[in-house]
Design an enzyme around this catalytic site. Structure first.
Site, PDB file in Angstrom:
ATOM      1  N   GLU A   1       0.805  -1.232   0.000  1.00  0.00           N
ATOM      2  CA  GLU A   1       0.000   0.000   0.000  1.00  0.00           C
ATOM      3  C   GLU A   1       0.836   1.279   0.000  1.00  0.00           C
ATOM      4  O   GLU A   1       0.485   2.257   0.661  1.00  0.00           O
ATOM      5  CB  GLU A   1      -0.972  -0.020   1.190  1.00  0.00           C
ATOM      6  CG  GLU A   1      -1.893  -1.235   1.161  1.00  0.00           C
ATOM      7  CD  GLU A   1      -2.967  -1.227   2.248  1.00  0.00           C
ATOM      8  OE1 GLU A   1      -3.232  -0.148   2.810  1.00  0.00           O
ATOM      9  OE2 GLU A   1      -3.543  -2.286   2.527  1.00  0.00           O
TER      10      GLU A   1
ATOM     11  N   TYR B   1     -19.247  -9.890   1.568  1.00  0.00           N
ATOM     12  CA  TYR B   1     -19.254  -8.479   1.192  1.00  0.00           C
ATOM     13  C   TYR B   1     -20.586  -7.897   1.652  1.00  0.00           C
ATOM     14  O   TYR B   1     -21.649  -8.339   1.208  1.00  0.00           O
ATOM     15  CB  TYR B   1     -19.098  -8.375  -0.320  1.00  0.00           C
ATOM     16  CG  TYR B   1     -18.905  -6.976  -0.856  1.00  0.00           C
ATOM     17  CD1 TYR B   1     -17.625  -6.485  -1.112  1.00  0.00           C
ATOM     18  CD2 TYR B   1     -19.993  -6.162  -1.157  1.00  0.00           C
ATOM     19  CE1 TYR B   1     -17.434  -5.216  -1.627  1.00  0.00           C
ATOM     20  CE2 TYR B   1     -19.814  -4.887  -1.672  1.00  0.00           C
ATOM     21  CZ  TYR B   1     -18.527  -4.420  -1.912  1.00  0.00           C
ATOM     22  OH  TYR B   1     -18.334  -3.161  -2.441  1.00  0.00           O
TER      23      TYR B   1
END
Lengths: 552, 552
Positions: B285, B473
């Site tokens: 990241e 999700y």
């Protein structure tokens, strides 16, 4: 020279002390692969070939009794012995001759040649047998404070010097034997996962899982002796990797003891929670921590297995055919291809090695699953392999390969016994670079051995395929020079340099150990090495873990 | 307020300057997802539902023009501007209002709510547009020496605060925009690999590869804007992950610039040469380096795609059915399952959201490959799904799902506009723990929002399946409270705590960023965090890289 008290600490007795555990494993012979039961005497056929090609007599040389091998006196001080014993019990700290000798290193050809040579052998100063993760963690904390080097020891099958009892500047080195960590602690049949102790050997792990109808499906050539912890620590890859993945693919969770504390890595089948630290400890080869338990993806024992062997006119045609199958997702379980030299010697058929020469290149495929699944995959692969120039040879050669697939290391011993050099090495690259890499490595081995006056046979196979490339596994057979260790060192150096120059990885599944360490900077660069050193500093600040391995 | 010189540095013009490259990408709106062309006004159907369930009027509130948004004055000194300009050219260093505003963060719901609120917005002090790896490396070296924080910026699609322009104690922070790294530099059709610049968006990468008959097959919901570098840096996972793998599975090689030098990682399709350092930088990241190029596994554009939708009586039955398919190796390309709530709202069918309620649980499968391959896989899956209690619904709902699969973020904007809270979060766990995790997270979200006086709909689907488990999700829709950012922070905290307590991973594919950082220690432990810090110290000793993200 066997001390009765210390003998009670050996692997076999530890397993017996665990009645709910797996069957005891056989010990390996100190100076050869495997147990005596596996010994493979050379056939008349092979003896004749050796005489004809290399001019060796085929008569075994004498080997030493393990009790006669001089070892350096143990450097373990009384204080340290007491310190270790306080953590695991006095009976689990052994300086017994045999315990030390059996953990004096791995099973590379140079290892075995060294053991067959005269003179003293190096060995760890003691062998310690922890019984659980907490004891491993406590031992590492103690050794870190005391300045004692630690070599984790599982099956003892390293062929890259990964188990050399190097002291790394410390006065003392111990082998930390993990074989008492032999429990199947958790099975989740819904998710298809199992948590296994690091010390379970391949057969022991499969035995425990088979009781639940499950299997790992990890069958490297070292399967009979190597352990779950060793598979993880070296990124092992089994012969069924096309079907079940490499061992690192199977790992769901790792429990790792380090001098700086314990790590539990892997909270889900997949995650985006930052770097995957499991991948930092898979392949860490005991230099960053000791893996004590592994949660693996497992699968039901397959209902059916389909076998099919193939012949291809040449290696290039065969390689293209295998590529087509794996890129199409036809999902074989095993898929391998021998080159012309290996096929000609029948090296993939243990019962007929050195028999009547066979032309072309032999390939083996297997498919596992339900009968319908096997039929569908096999049909797709058959269509692709046929279209790519393959001729189906039926089941028999594929079954023969499977039957003899763990035999090669025993054969190596018999060859070493009669003055023949026999060693293997392996690499991997992209499909587009495969022929180039194969040619360069073959030339490097051939040229370096010929230049030493000992021309050799260099054979090769593909044993692991991926959509983007494949492994290359070389077997080298020649006459031993006067100093076969030096002879092989020259050839190995030439092969390693050729692999790096031709863009291959320095090892596809044998790992790095001490032997491949000279090329680690080529593999990951200076900064990559600095990253590994930084990680090591964080988890092993004293530097006690497996000195001299992996990290340059 | 647009400065003409600086405008010449924007992404679009950089792409135009590269005639052999991909088509220009559309820019995203500063305070919403995507470009205005993608705007999805609320249907009458949805407006009616919102009024009925949440009592909101359905009338959009006014939004600010980007030129009217006050930004803090740029802290970039003249000396630093000159230093940066010396490396990339003065025209590639922008302090233009719009350039800064468009890189002021990502696209989480709190990000968008913050942009819709009154008051100043934070933003990087400058945006720098390097053109190649060498410039990125030089910029990092410079910024490390000068003490300038660097936030790598690709598509700007982070939904976890991964792009927040945090200074990390430095006076200055720049956004390092990677969109000029937009070349397809190497294609190997034999091995099925392609090397792509980090700045290529999903459609740009697919466009360049399609010219060669190839495809990556990575289709996350962020596909239209997110970039190759971002996919790698966040361990992205696309909707076709069952067929083509997660993005980290596809990575063959990474080129990474760090303040300490450059890394080239990945020499072969698979290797046992120690830890897999690619896995340390996948998911880093932007905190450990900037990925500038990625070599990926690619595949031929599939000849055929088979679509099939299914209905299951309930989520548990559907989940078991999906598990059966993935564990059997039936190899779907896409396989997903909506729960009862999501199915009831038709959320998987963009054209009919909020339409007549549908019972049971909708599942979608697709299969890609040759026609024969598709037929064989589809037949196996159909048999398994039918046996597991599924009812085939034909192709249409599966095609509808595919057609609308990138639409949800646009819909969120329209909901936010009318005072509705809409956000998503995700996790993953083993199959055995899936129902427990789903129940715990649903309860945490429901309870925390109800307790605030804003009861919400909590819907869920499985979008990624693995042999050992699956993702979950969640989509949450409710009425915005007076302070919707604080409202959501409470719910998010409850959900994150529930995920950790129930044994899930803190993120399956959204990554960590700033928003999930509070749970990183739960995910990898104290020692895991120390390992990450040690790596960061080695590659980014000054700590300039993406401060405040990932590493606690």
């Amino acid at each position: 020279m066997v001390d009765t008290q210390a003998a009670a600490t050996s692997t076999d007795s530890a397993v017996v002390a665990n009645p709910g555990g797996p069957q005891a494993r056989p010990s390996m012979v100190w100076d050869a692969w495997g147990s005596p039961a596996g010994h493979k005497p050379l056939s008349e056929q092979i003896r004749g070939l050796l005489t004809q090609v290399f001019g060796v007599s085929g008569e075994p040389v004498a080997r030493r009794d393990e009790g006669d091998v001089p070892l350096p006196a143990s450097a373990l001080t009384a204080e340290h012995r007491a310190g270790l014993a306080a953590l695991v019990g006095a009976e689990r700290v052994s300086t017994d001759h045999r315990d030390r000798l059996l953990r004096s290193g791995g099973k590379s050809t140079p290892d075995l040649l060294r053991r067959r040579s005269e003179g003293p052998q190096d060995a760890p100063d003691a062998v310690v047998f922890p019984g659980d993760h907490a004891q491993v963690a406590a031992l590492l904390e103690y050794c870190s404070a005391a300045g004692i080097a630690v070599v984790p020891f599982g099956g003892g099958t390293s062929v890259v010097g990964g188990l050399d009892p190097a002291r790394g500047g410390f006065d003392t080195v111990i082998a930390l034997d993990l074989n008492r960590l032999d429990a199947l602690t958790e099975v989740d049949p819904i998710s298809g996962t199992a948590t296994l102790g690091a010390g379970l050997s391949g057969p022991q792990a499969e035995e425990l899982l088979a009781r639940q109808g499950l299997s790992i499906g990890h069958f490297p050539q070292s399967f009979e002796y190597a352990t779950i912890g060793g598979f993880a620590a070296t990124r092992s890859s089994g012969q069924a990797s096309a079907g079940y993945g490499r061992f690192d693919d199977m790992i769901q969770r790792l429990t790792i003891a380090t001098p700086a504390g314990t790590l539990e890595l892997g909270r889900a089948p997949a995650s985006a929670a930052g770097p995957d630290l499991r991948e930092l400890f898979s392949g860490s080869e005991g230099t960053l921590g000791i893996i004590t338990a592994v949660t693996l993806r497992v699968h039901p024992v397959p209902e059916a297995t389909g076998y099919q062997a193939w012949s291809f006119p040449d290696f290039a045609t065969g390689a293209t055919a295998l590529r087509t199958v794996i890129q199409a997702g036809a999902a074989p379980t095993v898929m391998r291809l021998s080159d012309e030299a290996e096929t000609g010697l029948n090296l993939a058929r243990a019962g007929d090695i050195g028999g009547a020469a066979v032309g072309g290149c032999l390939a083996v495929t297997t498919f596992e699953g339900t009968a319908a699944h096997v039929a569908a995959r096999s049909a797709e692969a058959t269509a692709l392999l046929t279209a790519a120039g393959g001729t189906a040879l039926g089941e028999t050669p594929a079954r023969e390969w499977e039957h003899g697939r763990f035999a090669a290391p025993y054969l190596r011993d018999s060859l070493l016994d009669v003055g023949v050099l026999c060693e293997t090495l392996e690499t991997a690259t992209t499909w587009a670079n495969l022929a180039n890499l194969k040619a360069k490595v073959t030339a490097a081995l051939t040229d370096s051995l010929t230049a030493q006056g000992t021309p050799a046979l260099v054979m090769c196979h593909i044993s692991h395929t991926y959509p983007t490339g494949a492994s290359l596994y070389f077997t080298i057979v020649g006459k031993q020079a006067e100093d076969p260790i030096a002879q092989w060192a020259i050839a190995k150096r030439a092969a390693g340099d050729a692999i790096v120059a031709a863009g291959g990885t320095i090892t596809h599944h044998h790992a790095v150990g001490a032997d491949h360490r000279p090329w680690m900077t080529d593999e990951i660069g200076d900064l990559g090495v600095r990253v590994l050193r930084a990680v090591k500093q964080a988890v092993d600040p004293a530097g006690i873990l497996n000195p001299g391995k992996l990290i340059p």
